[in-house]
Design a protein around this motif. Structure first.
Motif, PDB file in Angstrom:
ATOM      1  N   SER A  48       2.985   2.269   2.224  1.00  0.00           N
ATOM      2  CA  SER A  48       3.238   2.858   3.545  1.00  0.00           C
ATOM      3  C   SER A  48       4.703   2.698   3.972  1.00  0.00           C
ATOM      4  O   SER A  48       5.110   3.269   4.974  1.00  0.00           O
ATOM      5  CB  SER A  48       2.316   2.208   4.575  1.00  0.00           C
ATOM      6  OG  SER A  48       2.576   0.807   4.648  1.00  0.00           O
ATOM      7  N   ARG A  56      11.574   2.049   6.226  1.00  0.00           N
ATOM      8  CA  ARG A  56      11.017   2.995   7.205  1.00  0.00           C
ATOM      9  C   ARG A  56       9.514   3.202   6.953  1.00  0.00           C
ATOM     10  O   ARG A  56       9.031   3.061   5.830  1.00  0.00           O
ATOM     11  CB  ARG A  56      11.743   4.339   7.112  1.00  0.00           C
ATOM     12  CG  ARG A  56      13.215   4.277   7.530  1.00  0.00           C
ATOM     13  CD  ARG A  56      13.868   5.652   7.366  1.00  0.00           C
ATOM     14  NE  ARG A  56      15.256   5.607   7.812  1.00  0.00           N
ATOM     15  CZ  ARG A  56      15.639   5.820   9.055  1.00  0.00           C
ATOM     16  NH1 ARG A  56      14.730   6.074   9.981  1.00  0.00           N
ATOM     17  NH2 ARG A  56      16.911   5.778   9.376  1.00  0.00           N
ATOM     18  N   ASP A  57       8.845   3.609   8.017  1.00  0.00           N
ATOM     19  CA  ASP A  57       7.424   3.995   7.905  1.00  0.00           C
ATOM     20  C   ASP A  57       7.377   5.348   7.239  1.00  0.00           C
ATOM     21  O   ASP A  57       8.053   6.281   7.645  1.00  0.00           O
ATOM     22  CB  ASP A  57       6.771   4.036   9.291  1.00  0.00           C
ATOM     23  CG  ASP A  57       5.273   4.305   9.187  1.00  0.00           C
ATOM     24  OD1 ASP A  57       4.897   5.497   9.127  1.00  0.00           O
ATOM     25  OD2 ASP A  57       4.535   3.312   9.159  1.00  0.00           O
ATOM     26  N   ARG A  58       6.520   5.410   6.184  1.00  0.00           N
ATOM     27  CA  ARG A  58       6.508   6.638   5.399  1.00  0.00           C
ATOM     28  C   ARG A  58       5.949   7.788   6.209  1.00  0.00           C
ATOM     29  O   ARG A  58       6.363   8.938   6.027  1.00  0.00           O
ATOM     30  CB  ARG A  58       5.690   6.412   4.117  1.00  0.00           C
ATOM     31  CG  ARG A  58       5.732   7.603   3.139  1.00  0.00           C
ATOM     32  CD  ARG A  58       5.017   7.246   1.857  1.00  0.00           C
ATOM     33  NE  ARG A  58       5.682   6.131   1.175  1.00  0.00           N
ATOM     34  CZ  ARG A  58       6.714   6.297   0.351  1.00  0.00           C
ATOM     35  NH1 ARG A  58       7.209   7.506   0.127  1.00  0.00           N
ATOM     36  NH2 ARG A  58       7.248   5.246  -0.243  1.00  0.00           N
ATOM     37  N   GLN A  59       5.016   7.515   7.096  1.00  0.00           N
ATOM     38  CA  GLN A  59       4.387   8.592   7.848  1.00  0.00           C
ATOM     39  C   GLN A  59       5.315   9.053   8.976  1.00  0.00           C
ATOM     40  O   GLN A  59       5.546  10.256   9.144  1.00  0.00           O
ATOM     41  CB  GLN A  59       3.063   8.096   8.429  1.00  0.00           C
ATOM     42  CG  GLN A  59       2.035   7.719   7.364  1.00  0.00           C
ATOM     43  CD  GLN A  59       1.608   8.905   6.499  1.00  0.00           C
ATOM     44  OE1 GLN A  59       1.550  10.046   6.994  1.00  0.00           O
ATOM     45  NE2 GLN A  59       1.286   8.626   5.236  1.00  0.00           N
ATOM     46  N   SER A  60       5.797   8.119   9.771  1.00  0.00           N
ATOM     47  CA  SER A  60       6.575   8.515  10.947  1.00  0.00           C
ATOM     48  C   SER A  60       8.086   8.482  10.721  1.00  0.00           C
ATOM     49  O   SER A  60       8.846   8.918  11.564  1.00  0.00           O
ATOM     50  CB  SER A  60       6.241   7.593  12.106  1.00  0.00           C
ATOM     51  OG  SER A  60       6.598   6.245  11.788  1.00  0.00           O
ATOM     52  N   ASP A  61       8.485   7.936   9.573  1.00  0.00           N
ATOM     53  CA  ASP A  61       9.906   7.805   9.223  1.00  0.00           C
ATOM     54  C   ASP A  61      10.645   6.951  10.249  1.00  0.00           C
ATOM     55  O   ASP A  61      11.859   7.032  10.390  1.00  0.00           O
ATOM     56  CB  ASP A  61      10.573   9.176   9.113  1.00  0.00           C
ATOM     57  CG  ASP A  61      11.867   9.092   8.322  1.00  0.00           C
ATOM     58  OD1 ASP A  61      11.969   8.280   7.371  1.00  0.00           O
ATOM     59  OD2 ASP A  61      12.838   9.813   8.668  1.00  0.00           O
ATOM     60  N   LYS A  98       8.811   3.009   3.094  1.00  0.00           N
ATOM     61  CA  LYS A  98       9.781   3.729   2.254  1.00  0.00           C
ATOM     62  C   LYS A  98      11.133   3.033   2.393  1.00  0.00           C
ATOM     63  O   LYS A  98      11.613   2.809   3.498  1.00  0.00           O
ATOM     64  CB  LYS A  98       9.875   5.193   2.682  1.00  0.00           C
ATOM     65  CG  LYS A  98      10.893   5.967   1.872  1.00  0.00           C
ATOM     66  CD  LYS A  98      10.930   7.440   2.289  1.00  0.00           C
ATOM     67  CE  LYS A  98      11.506   7.562   3.691  1.00  0.00           C
ATOM     68  NZ  LYS A  98      11.706   8.988   4.048  1.00  0.00           N
ATOM     69  N   ASP A 115       0.808  -1.208   0.000  1.00  0.00           N
ATOM     70  CA  ASP A 115       0.000   0.000   0.000  1.00  0.00           C
ATOM     71  C   ASP A 115       0.846   1.264   0.000  1.00  0.00           C
ATOM     72  O   ASP A 115       0.347   2.380   0.168  1.00  0.00           O
ATOM     73  CB  ASP A 115      -0.921  -0.002   1.228  1.00  0.00           C
ATOM     74  CG  ASP A 115      -0.142  -0.179   2.527  1.00  0.00           C
ATOM     75  OD1 ASP A 115       1.139  -0.313   2.441  1.00  0.00           O
ATOM     76  OD2 ASP A 115      -0.739  -0.195   3.605  1.00  0.00           O
TER      77      ASP A 115
END
Length: 792
Positions: free
Chosen positions: A87, A131-136, A89, A85
């Motif tokens: 989400s 990494r999480d795209r939202q929280s990096d 990176k 999806d």
């Protein structure tokens, strides 16, 4: 907590996508999961199955030298927590990240954007991160992976040490190793055949070969000749891919130098050469040079020369110039045009360093003929014999007597007349003369062998028409002896004998000398002179060896009766004519001890030979010392007594001074005044100095009653008084005569030797009372005189 645990335990899936056909042509597209969640393990039990893998999970491969226009796909990274999806990176870091290599953050695909060269860099190390795209926030632990650059055959072999230079000796056998060449390939030697190299010869393969695998160059022929070709240029090629079609290649130049061996003998360019030299050239002069050539080089060209024919070796010698390798022909003996005008000399050249491998190829030597032509020159006269002549003449020969001939001639063909003369520096007394034409030597003066037994004169011969052509020789003239000197006793003999000599005792052996030198040697005869033949004391025995012995005839000699005997001896030589002389032998009679050692002789001549014993010498020295001590004591006592006597006499000196006021007899009155005695200072040393004693006395008197120091006169006056006291024949010096001022009417003024300070006739003589004793001591300075008529 469950979500965080899932994030920490999810495994990162790395997918390798290599769109490149490997060596066997197969392509791989595989994907491997290195770690899954615990739940997946429960749902999908682990089965132990062998999975085919052609790669390492954490390693990517990328082909070097990619020439496409689009970025080259390298591989893919993937996390099993990715639901697709978008989400998650994906990022990469490390060598070339973001420049050479880029990643799709969503899909995790990695591409190469630049052309890679394995020879520059063989692999790159990177790190991957999900990494999480939202929280990096990182979803997976960071993983390290390697992108390895895959090699292709893009580098040709290179000769890094070229160009190459080698050497090999000429005439080496086939297969002789010359040198080794080596090429290198930058391709990967562990992958395929890109770095497998083989060697071959492109140019020069007719003479040399190269080993395909090792690169060793060897000779291909056995007749390499340095004299024909001294170097070869080869082109050696190195090919990779083991020489298969499509392989790359590189080449280099190899220079092979052919070194020399001594396979060529020396050779004279000409078989005959000619030189001309004037006759009479000095020994050691060079006639000319010849040289042999040698096709070899270096020390193989070193050679020596020698003369082969016997005649040439007698007159000439040859030496080698080490710098030029030339033969120098040198005169060994003087050349004479009149004897031989042409000489043929055979000169041979020989190699110094012969290679035994090529001895059978021929003789390593060569010969040439050197023709030496001798030209004529005007030469000085030549004497015979050339080293000088020896002549003899009797010492009693008359003036003008013939001594001998000197012989010389002109060595030239013309043979001109010669003129002879004697060098006056060798015959300053002109004892000899020489005939200028014939060379006959005669006597100019009478000879005496005893003065000079040999005479060496220099005779000069010159050409009559050319005074510059002159030669000299030495003539040695021996003066032959004649018996013109009588024999003589060798020394004036003096002999000593003891008083108790026994009859027949040999007391001395005599010999003689003779200034003559007879050729047969000396022979002397000894006898007693006729006047001594009847003596009863001594006999003479001729011992036939030019000596004679003297023996006693009796015993009991008494030196008190006769201490010296004179024995005349007659000596006769063997002549002819026989000459004789008489010598006298002096014999002293001496006293001897029991052992026969002479103690004393009346003869004075023997005193030098008398020896005293050590005890006698010590006794003699002790006696001499005692005598010296006694003499010193006597002298000391005598001086002491005389001193006392002089003190007593000084007491009444004042009363003995007598005054005289008259003139006296003057100069004619020699009885009253002795002038010669006044002039004579006797042996008084002070009076002989620059200032006389009377003058010094006068200076003391002239000082007005000045107290003077009379130490100056003390020694002399005392000496005179002692002499007067010791001589009984001399009257006592107890009076003193004075001559004072005569008066104003007298032209002589005063005859006194004592100056006065006053010019008046009236003078005070009272000071004489003080000076009287002193003048009495001076009485010896004046001669004694008789008082005149008015004296007392």
């Amino acid at each position: 907590m469950a979500a965080q645990w899932r994030q920490r335990t999810n495994a990162l899936v790395v997918t390798l996508g290599v769109l490149h056909c490997w060596g066997l042509g197969s392509c791989y597209d595989e994907r491997t999961s290195i770690l899954t969640e615990d739940k997946s393990l429960e749902k999908h039990p682990v089965t132990h199955e062998r999975v085919k893998r052609g790669w390492v999970w954490n390693q990517f491969f990328v082909v070097e030298e990619y020439t496409g226009t689009e970025p080259l796909y390298v591989g893919k990274i993937h996390s099993d927590s990715d639901e697709g999806d978008g989400s998650i990176k994906y990022t990469i870091s490390g060598e070339g990240a973001g420049t050479i290599f880029i990643i799709d953050e969503v899909t995790g695909d990695i591409h190469a954007t630049e052309r890679l060269d394995r020879e520059e860099k063989a692999f790159y190390t990177l790190r991957a991160q999900a990494r999480d795209r939202q929280s990096d926030a990182p979803l997976e632990p960071e993983s390290e992976f390697v992108i390895k650059v895959q090699d292709i055959n893009d580098s040709e072999p290179k000769f890094l040490e070229g160009p190459y230079i080698g050497s090999v000796a000429e005439l080496s056998p086939i297969g002789t190793s010359v040198m080794k060449v080596m090429a290198s390939d930058a391709d990967d030697p562990t992958y395929g055949s890109s770095a497998r190299i083989v060697y071959s010869v492109l140019d020069g393969e007719k003479f040399f070969t190269v080993d395909r695998q090792t690169g060793v160059i060897r000779t291909a022929v056995a007749d390499l000749d340095r004299e024909t070709q001294d170097r070869y240029e080869l082109v050696v090629k190195a090919t990779d891919m083991a020489g298969q079609m499509g392989g790359l290649s590189g080449s280099t130049t190899v220079t092979i130098v052919i070194t020399d061996v001594n396979d060529n003998p020396p050779r004279f360019p000409q078989k005959m050469c000619q030189f001309s030299v004037p006759e009479g050239m000095a020994v050691g002069t060079s006639v000319g040079r010849v040289m042999a050539t040698d096709a070899d080089m270096g020390e193989n060209t070193d050679m020596s020369y020698l003369i082969k024919d016997e005649e040439g070796g007698e007159l000439f010698r040859v030496s080698t110039d080490t710098d030029t390798q030339e033969a120098i022909i040198i005169i060994k003996k003087p050349l004479d045009f009149e004897k031989k005008r042409t000489h043929n000399v055979v000169v041979e050249a020989v190699n110094k360093h012969v290679d035994p491998r090529f001895v059978d190829l021929g003789s390593f030597r060569d010969q040439t003929i050197v023709r030496v032509s001798v030209s004529d020159v005007d030469e000085p006269p030549v004497f015979f014999p050339p080293n000088g002549a020896i002549m003899e003449v009797q010492e009693d020969a008359k003036q003008g007597a013939f001594v001998g001939f000197v012989t010389a001639r002109d060595p030239d063909m013309d043979n001109v007349p010669l003129r002879f003369s004697i060098d006056q520096s060798t015959d300053q007394e002109q004892i000899f003369n020489i005939d200028a034409v014939t060379g006959a030597i005669t006597l100019g003066k009478i000879l005496d062998r005893e003065t000079a037994g040999w005479h060496n004169i220099t005779v000069t011969a010159v050409e009559a028409d050319n005074q510059s052509m002159a030669s000299q020789t030495t003539v040695s003239i021996r003066i032959l002896d004649v018996n013109d000197n009588p024999p003589e006793l060798a020394t004036p003999y003096e002999v000593s004998i003891c008083e108790d000599a026994k009859p027949g005792q040999l007391i001395h052996t005599i010999s003689v000398v003779d200034r003559d030198e007879p050729q047969s040697g000396h022979r002397f005869y000894f006898t007693l002179a006729p006047e001594a033949s009847s003596n009863r004391h001594f006999t003479l025995l001729d011992v036939k060896e030019n000596t004679a012995g003297i023996r006693t005839q009796r015993s009991g000699f008494n030196r008190q009766e006769q201490n010296v005997y004179l024995l005349p001896i007659l000596v006769v030589d063997s002549g002819p004519p026989a000459l004789s002389t008489t010598g006298t032998l002096t014999i002293h009679v001496c006293g001897c001890d029991a052992q026969g050692v002479i103690q004393s002789c009346n003869a004075t001549a023997f005193s030098m030979g008398t020896a005293l014993s050590p005890g006698a010498l010590i006794a003699l020295l002790v006696c001499m010392l005692i005598i010296i001590v006694i003499v010193l004591l006597i002298v000391t006592l005598k001086r002491h007594r005389k001193g006392q006597r002089m003190c007593e006499e000084e007491e009444d000196m004042r009363d003995n001074v007598i005054k005289y006021n008259d003139e006296g007899g003057g100069e004619q009155d020699t009885q009253a005044y002795d002038m010669s005695a006044l002039r004579n200072l006797y042996d008084f040393p002070e009076a002989k100095s620059s200032e006389s004693l009377p003058k010094r006395i006068q200076n003391h008197v002239n000082s007005d009653r000045e107290v003077a120091d009379f130490s100056l006169f003390k020694g002399y006056i005392r000496k005179k008084v002692e002499q007067a006291d010791a001589d009984p024949s001399v009257p006592p010096y107890d009076s003193f005569q004075t001559y004072a001022l005569e008066g104003s009417g007298s032209p002589a003024l005063s005859l006194s030797s004592i100056h006065t300070l006053s010019t008046s006739s009236e003078q005070d003589f009272s000071y004489l009372r003080d000076w009287g004793p002193r003048f009495r001591q001076l009485a010896g300075y004046y001669a004694p005189a008789q008082p005149d008529e008015e004296g007392s």
